[in-house]
Design an enzyme around this catalytic site. Structure first.
Site, PDB file in Angstrom:
ATOM      1  N   ASP A 152       0.851  -1.186   0.000  1.00 34.17           N
ATOM      2  CA  ASP A 152       0.000   0.000   0.000  1.00 34.17           C
ATOM      3  C   ASP A 152       0.888   1.238   0.000  1.00 34.17           C
ATOM      4  OD1 ASP A 152      -2.439   1.609   0.491  1.00 34.17           O
ATOM      5  OD2 ASP A 152      -1.538   1.895   2.461  1.00 34.17           O
ATOM      6  N   ASP A 188      -0.050   5.039   0.663  1.00 37.43           N
ATOM      7  CA  ASP A 188      -0.231   6.087   1.669  1.00 37.43           C
ATOM      8  C   ASP A 188      -0.391   5.491   3.067  1.00 37.43           C
ATOM      9  OD1 ASP A 188      -0.347   8.305  -0.266  1.00 37.43           O
ATOM     10  OD2 ASP A 188      -2.176   7.315  -0.924  1.00 37.43           O
TER      11      ASP A 188
END
Length: 233
Positions: free
Chosen positions: A38, A40
């Site tokens: 992922d 952010d």
């Protein structure tokens, strides 16, 4: 010369063919393990809807950890929900500029080459659930990347800062790791949303993945009747 990564490499849901067979992979040869990452709150500090390269801040130790994992043979694929595109908060060109800066910094600062960036540009529905096959916790981005690059989902991990990331990994057949940087606030639990492990730093996360990979390789070697090759630490 390597092929540049498509800044918007996730297709609209109507164009996402999840039924494609192994013969349609772009990459041939043995399947590779992968760390799906992922963006952010996991790889970089979470600045909501940011597309300014000057505001990019990597999580401490992320570059070094990814370099170790890449050296051990893992593919590295970023998978990110970016509903700001559908909401009109930024353009595809602006996100492409941010992505280019992120990938360049990983190459220049840590010697890390990312295999692909998979992006879901869709909004969730009114209840906050995916309205497409690609938005996490749906597994579409992971499955698409696996078919594109010849990845072994059963020997892969998904790491993110929310339980939606964990669930996406589990639904794709991979293992789910939670990077607890404060992104998860709801803590809606279910069997698919239970992480294999929880981390607050990248050094420990990389060590966990490398140990897991070594165990997988040892078990595979025993099954095949051959000694396992050492895994880089």
């Amino acid at each position: 010369m390597s092929t540049p990564l498509d800044p918007i490499s996730m297709l609209p849901v109507q164009d996402l063919d999840l039924s494609a067979g192994p013969e349609e992979r772009l990459r041939t040869g043995p399947l590779r393990p992968c760390l799906f990452i992922d963006k952010d709150g996991t790889l970089i500090e979470n600045v909501p809807y940011n597309v300014d390269p000057a505001r990019l801040r990597f999580m401490p130790g992320a570059g070094e950890a990814l370099a170790r994992l890449s050296a051990a043979g893992l593919a590295l694929v970023i998978v990110t929900n970016q509903s700001g595109l559908a909401r009109g908060y930024f353009s595809r060109a602006q996100f492409a500029q941010l992505q280019d800066a992120l990938l360049k910094r990983l190459r220049d600062e840590a010697g890390v080459a990312i295999d692909d960036v998979m992006l879901c540009p869709h909004e969730p529905d009114a209840q906050g659930r995916p309205a497409c096959l690609c938005r996490k916790p749906a597994p579409g981005m992971l499955i698409s990347a696996a078919r594109r690059h010849g990845l072994d989902l059963t020997r892969s991990w998904m790491v993110g800062d929310t339980l939606d990331d964990v669930e996406a990994g589990r639904r794709a057949g991979a293992r789910g790791l939670l990077f607890d940087s404060g992104g998860e606030t709801v803590w809606r639990r279910s069997p698919l949303r239970e992480p294999e492990a929880v981390f607050t730093d990248w050094t420990a996360l990389a060590a966990h993945v490398l140990a897991g990979l070594a165990l997988q390789d040892a078990a595979k070697a025993v099954h095949a009747g051959t000694p396992a090759a050492p895994t880089s630490a």
